[in-house]
Design an enzyme around this catalytic site. Structure first.
Site, PDB file in Angstrom:
ATOM      1  N   ASP A  11      52.387 -18.287  83.408  1.00 37.24           N
ATOM      2  CA  ASP A  11      51.719 -19.141  82.417  1.00 37.24           C
ATOM      3  C   ASP A  11      50.225 -19.312  82.678  1.00 37.24           C
ATOM      4  O   ASP A  11      49.641 -20.353  82.381  1.00 37.24           O
ATOM      5  CB  ASP A  11      52.398 -20.533  82.361  1.00 37.24           C
ATOM      6  CG  ASP A  11      53.868 -20.420  82.051  1.00 37.24           C
ATOM      7  OD1 ASP A  11      54.235 -19.506  81.298  1.00 37.24           O
ATOM      8  OD2 ASP A  11      54.647 -21.246  82.565  1.00 37.24           O
ATOM      9  N   GLY A  15      56.863 -16.225  78.108  1.00 35.75           N
ATOM     10  CA  GLY A  15      56.417 -16.859  76.865  1.00 35.75           C
ATOM     11  C   GLY A  15      54.907 -16.758  76.835  1.00 35.75           C
ATOM     12  O   GLY A  15      54.226 -17.430  77.609  1.00 35.75           O
ATOM     13  N   HIS A  16      54.389 -15.868  76.001  1.00 35.20           N
ATOM     14  CA  HIS A  16      52.951 -15.602  75.973  1.00 35.20           C
ATOM     15  C   HIS A  16      52.351 -16.122  74.675  1.00 35.20           C
ATOM     16  O   HIS A  16      52.816 -15.767  73.587  1.00 35.20           O
ATOM     17  CB  HIS A  16      52.686 -14.096  76.136  1.00 35.20           C
ATOM     18  CG  HIS A  16      53.121 -13.567  77.463  1.00 35.20           C
ATOM     19  ND1 HIS A  16      52.988 -12.260  77.835  1.00 35.20           N
ATOM     20  CD2 HIS A  16      53.682 -14.194  78.534  1.00 35.20           C
ATOM     21  CE1 HIS A  16      53.450 -12.100  79.072  1.00 35.20           C
ATOM     22  NE2 HIS A  16      53.884 -13.259  79.501  1.00 35.20           N
ATOM     23  N   GLN A  63      55.290 -13.164  83.918  1.00 35.09           N
ATOM     24  CA  GLN A  63      55.423 -14.021  85.102  1.00 35.09           C
ATOM     25  C   GLN A  63      54.118 -14.014  85.918  1.00 35.09           C
ATOM     26  O   GLN A  63      53.070 -13.696  85.386  1.00 35.09           O
ATOM     27  CB  GLN A  63      56.624 -13.595  85.968  1.00 35.09           C
ATOM     28  CG  GLN A  63      57.982 -13.922  85.359  1.00 35.09           C
ATOM     29  CD  GLN A  63      58.449 -12.952  84.290  1.00 35.09           C
ATOM     30  OE1 GLN A  63      58.507 -11.762  84.504  1.00 35.09           O
ATOM     31  NE2 GLN A  63      58.786 -13.463  83.114  1.00 35.09           N
TER      32      GLN A  63
HETATM   33  P1  GDP Z   1      51.155 -16.833  79.705  1.00 33.01           P
HETATM   34  O1  GDP Z   1      52.615 -16.911  79.917  1.00 33.01           O
HETATM   35  O2  GDP Z   1      50.419 -16.433  80.931  1.00 33.01           O
HETATM   36  O3  GDP Z   1      50.775 -15.978  78.523  1.00 33.01           O
HETATM   37  O4  GDP Z   1      50.672 -18.318  79.362  1.00 33.01           O
HETATM   38  P2  GDP Z   1      51.377 -19.335  78.338  1.00 33.01           P
HETATM   39  O5  GDP Z   1      51.105 -18.905  76.957  1.00 33.01           O
HETATM   40  O6  GDP Z   1      52.789 -19.579  78.724  1.00 33.01           O
HETATM   41  O7  GDP Z   1      50.604 -20.672  78.698  1.00 33.01           O
HETATM   42  C1  GDP Z   1      49.216 -20.770  78.622  1.00 33.01           C
HETATM   43  C2  GDP Z   1      48.860 -21.903  77.658  1.00 33.01           C
HETATM   44  O8  GDP Z   1      47.501 -22.219  77.808  1.00 33.01           O
HETATM   45  C3  GDP Z   1      49.035 -21.530  76.193  1.00 33.01           C
HETATM   46  O9  GDP Z   1      49.393 -22.668  75.467  1.00 33.01           O
HETATM   47  C4  GDP Z   1      47.641 -21.054  75.791  1.00 33.01           C
HETATM   48  O10 GDP Z   1      47.380 -21.202  74.404  1.00 33.01           O
HETATM   49  C5  GDP Z   1      46.775 -21.984  76.592  1.00 33.01           C
HETATM   50  N1  GDP Z   1      45.472 -21.457  77.013  1.00 33.01           N
HETATM   51  C6  GDP Z   1      45.149 -20.193  77.394  1.00 33.01           C
HETATM   52  N2  GDP Z   1      43.863 -20.146  77.796  1.00 33.01           N
HETATM   53  C7  GDP Z   1      43.382 -21.397  77.666  1.00 33.01           C
HETATM   54  C8  GDP Z   1      42.112 -21.997  77.975  1.00 33.01           C
HETATM   55  O11 GDP Z   1      41.182 -21.372  78.456  1.00 33.01           O
HETATM   56  N3  GDP Z   1      41.988 -23.336  77.716  1.00 33.01           N
HETATM   57  C9  GDP Z   1      42.995 -24.084  77.206  1.00 33.01           C
HETATM   58  N4  GDP Z   1      42.788 -25.378  76.997  1.00 33.01           N
HETATM   59  N5  GDP Z   1      44.192 -23.553  76.912  1.00 33.01           N
HETATM   60  C10 GDP Z   1      44.386 -22.230  77.165  1.00 33.01           C
HETATM   61  P1  IMO Z   2      55.315 -15.981  81.741  1.00 35.38           P
HETATM   62  O1  IMO Z   2      55.291 -14.498  81.480  1.00 35.38           O
HETATM   63  C1  IMO Z   2      56.571 -19.284  84.265  1.00 35.38           C
HETATM   64  C2  IMO Z   2      60.339 -18.775  86.432  1.00 35.38           C
HETATM   65  C3  IMO Z   2      61.469 -19.697  86.020  1.00 35.38           C
HETATM   66  C4  IMO Z   2      62.197 -19.829  87.342  1.00 35.38           C
HETATM   67  C5  IMO Z   2      62.068 -18.429  87.945  1.00 35.38           C
HETATM   68  C6  IMO Z   2      63.282 -17.536  87.726  1.00 35.38           C
HETATM   69  O2  IMO Z   2      55.345 -16.789  80.512  1.00 35.38           O
HETATM   70  O3  IMO Z   2      54.247 -16.352  82.701  1.00 35.38           O
HETATM   71  P2  IMO Z   2      64.253 -16.221  85.630  1.00 35.38           P
HETATM   72  O4  IMO Z   2      64.740 -16.730  84.314  1.00 35.38           O
HETATM   73  O5  IMO Z   2      63.154 -15.242  85.538  1.00 35.38           O
HETATM   74  O6  IMO Z   2      65.360 -15.751  86.521  1.00 35.38           O
HETATM   75  O7  IMO Z   2      63.655 -17.540  86.353  1.00 35.38           O
HETATM   76  O8  IMO Z   2      60.940 -17.846  87.329  1.00 35.38           O
HETATM   77  N1  IMO Z   2      59.733 -17.988  85.335  1.00 35.38           N
HETATM   78  C7  IMO Z   2      58.556 -18.274  84.787  1.00 35.38           C
HETATM   79  N2  IMO Z   2      57.698 -19.302  85.000  1.00 35.38           N
HETATM   80  N3  IMO Z   2      56.253 -18.313  83.392  1.00 35.38           N
HETATM   81  C8  IMO Z   2      57.072 -17.263  83.190  1.00 35.38           C
HETATM   82  O9  IMO Z   2      56.741 -16.206  82.421  1.00 35.38           O
HETATM   83  C9  IMO Z   2      58.315 -17.234  83.868  1.00 35.38           C
HETATM   84  N4  IMO Z   2      59.361 -16.386  83.882  1.00 35.38           N
HETATM   85  C10 IMO Z   2      60.213 -16.854  84.793  1.00 35.38           C
HETATM   86  O10 IMO Z   2      60.969 -20.930  85.556  1.00 35.38           O
HETATM   87  O11 IMO Z   2      61.499 -20.712  88.179  1.00 35.38           O
HETATM   88 MG    MG Z   3      54.179 -18.289  79.678  1.00 30.82          MG
END
Ligand code: GDP
Ligand code: IMO
Ligand code: MG
Length: 421
Positions: A13, A40-41, A221
């Site tokens: 994340d 979840g991107h 991840q």
């Molecule tokens: P990912 O799994 O690495 O793609 O990240 P996620 O989408 O799960 O979580 C990142 C969150 O931070 C999302 O809600 C993005 O929209 C948000 N985000 C990404 N870059 C920035 C930033 O520079 N500032 C803020 N405030 N939010 C951001």
């Molecule tokens: P993105 O791509 C954050 C974490 C789960 C758990 C561990 C194992 O959005 O960054 P799994 O279901 O993979 O066996 O869970 O890994 N986890 C993540 N945490 N972002 C993710 O993906 C994750 N994918 C798995 O919360 O701790």
């Molecule tokens: Mg994510």
């Protein structure tokens, strides 16, 4: 021709979706190489927000998304995601490696069952069947997407696998009958729907490289969730680090140019497992609220803490990261003081590496360097030099400590809220 790679340097994340979207402009293919819909991107373009779990983020820019052989695929989730995007006028161009392993119904049942048995030792998985699917792949009892378009092959594999799963269910006390014919029928139907996407994608990628085109590899991840180098056993089940991209696509390592490590300006983690800089006070709550730190996949609140450079250094080492992208710097705006963890204290001794023993990681106490905060960052800021003085100091310290240059700084979720250094 360039093949660039984007990976997370923390516990996921970090903002990979945003950064991949930012860099996909000149790519022919954007390729996921590991994980599944545990990811979840998030991509934000103007007022539109897209949350993708298995489709590569590059499809938002109209690029061809490839689901590489290293991924695990839940066909139901993919088909739903395609439908959702189409409703929003995005017709994703997709290719699926013929070697992708399929998440089957028994994988999802067993993921949840394992977690229940583990009780307070649970991993806190996303419950999507990821671990059981990868386990079957390694145990050579996996169903691959290519099997979904070959009735004979699927049936004979299920005839071998289902009795074994049924026995395992008994041991777990799960009273569920796996109906072989029904599963076969459902997954053959998925096969019919997915057939047009299935390809030997490694050949397509190799040809793209030969033709001088650009490829962007999209990690899921974060490195601390890597099955070998993460905080094992509190990890996912795939190879999250840079080398995983070669295994998970069939692109030879020598073809990879830049390895871009994404680092949130502070630290978050979802699920269980150690997190040395976790904050349990109002500062942690502040980061969670201001950063809107709730899981994109499971909506669970993310644990929050100060930036931990010991783990990011670990990630830089294991993936030979060449550049950093710092995200969510804006979340730290208006804090009086901000802290960076530079080392740990373990049993009274200062260490600057992540121990392999999870019991030792649990005992690690962070050593902090404190920085003066900054007020606001202008949302239209485009140059590193225009950032507030104290924000620049914070970033320069990170570069120095990691011995890695910061390439971009993200100051908001939108595509445009990005500064190139
Ligand atoms: P990912 O799994 O690495 O793609 O990240 P996620 O989408 O799960 O979580 C990142 C969150 O931070 C999302 O809600 C993005 O929209 C948000 N985000 C990404 N870059 C920035 C930033 O520079 N500032 C803020 N405030 N939010 C951001
Ligand atoms: P993105 O791509 C954050 C974490 C789960 C758990 C561990 C194992 O959005 O960054 P799994 O279901 O993979 O066996 O869970 O890994 N986890 C993540 N945490 N972002 C993710 O993906 C994750 N994918 C798995 O919360 O701790
Ligand atoms: Mg994510």
């Amino acid at each position: 021709m360039t093949v660039n790679l984007v990976i997370g340097t923390q516990w996921g994340d970090e903002g990979k979706g945003k950064v991949v979207d930012f860099f996909s402009g000149d790519a022919e293919y954007v390729v996921r190489f590991q994980g599944g819909n545990n990811a979840g991107h998030t991509i934000k373009v103007e007022n539109e927000i897209y949350k993708l779990h298995i489709i590569p983020s590059g499809v938002i820019q109209g690029k061809i998304g490839v689901i590489g052989n290293g991924c695990v695929l839940d066909p139901l989730v993919l088909l739903k995601e395609i439908t959702e995007l189409k409703k929003r006028n995005i017709n994703p161009q997709l290719l699926i490696s013929d070697r992708v392993n399929i998440i089957m119904p028994y994988h999802k049942i067993l993921d949840g069952a394992d977690e229940k048995i583990l009780g307070d030792k649970k991993i806190g998985t996303t419950n999507r069947g990821i671990g059981p699917c990868y386990s079957d792949k390694i145990a050579r009892k996996g169903i691959r997407v290519i099997d979904l378009i070959n009735e004979e092959s699927l049936k004979s594999k299920l005839e071998m696998i289902i009795p074994i799963k049924q026995k395992i269910f008994k041991v777990y006390g799960i009273n569920k009958i796996l109906d072989l014919n029904k599963i076969c029928e459902t997954y053959l139907d998925f096969g019919k729907k997915l057939k047009k996407f299935i390809r030997p994608t490694h050949i397509y990628l190799s040809n793209s490289i030969k033709d001088g085109k650009n490829i962007l590899l999209e990690g899921a991840q974060g490195s601390l969730l890597d099955v070998d180098f993460g905080t094992y056993p509190y990890t996912t089940s795939s190879h999250v680090i840079a080398a995983g991209s070669s295994i998970g696509t069939g692109i030879g390592m020598k073809n990879i140019n830049e390895i871009i490590g994404i680092m949130k300006a502070y630290t978050t983690r979802v699920g269980e497992g150690p997190m040395p800089t976790e904050l349990f006070d109002e500062e942690g709550v502040y980061l969670q609220k201001k950063g809107n730190e709730f899981g994109t996949t499971t909506s669970r609140p993310r644990r929050c803490g100060w930036l931990d450079l010991v783990i990011v250094k670990h990630s830089c080492i294991i993936s030979s990261i060449t550049k950093l992208a710092v995200t969510k710097l804006d979340v730290l705006n208006r804090l009086k003081k901000v802290k960076i963890c530079t080392d740990y204290i373990l049993d009274g001794k200062k260490i600057n590496f992540l121990p392999a023993d999870i019991n030792e990681v649990n005992k690690c106490k962070p050593v902090y360097k404190e920085f003066e905060g900054w007020s606001e960052i202008n949302k239209n800021c485009k140059n590193f030099s225009d950032l507030p003085k104290n924000a620049k100091k914070y970033l320069r310290f990170i570069e120095e400590k990691l011995d890695t240059p910061i390439n971009i700084v993200s100051i908001g979720p939108g595509r445009k809220e990005t500064i190139i250094n």
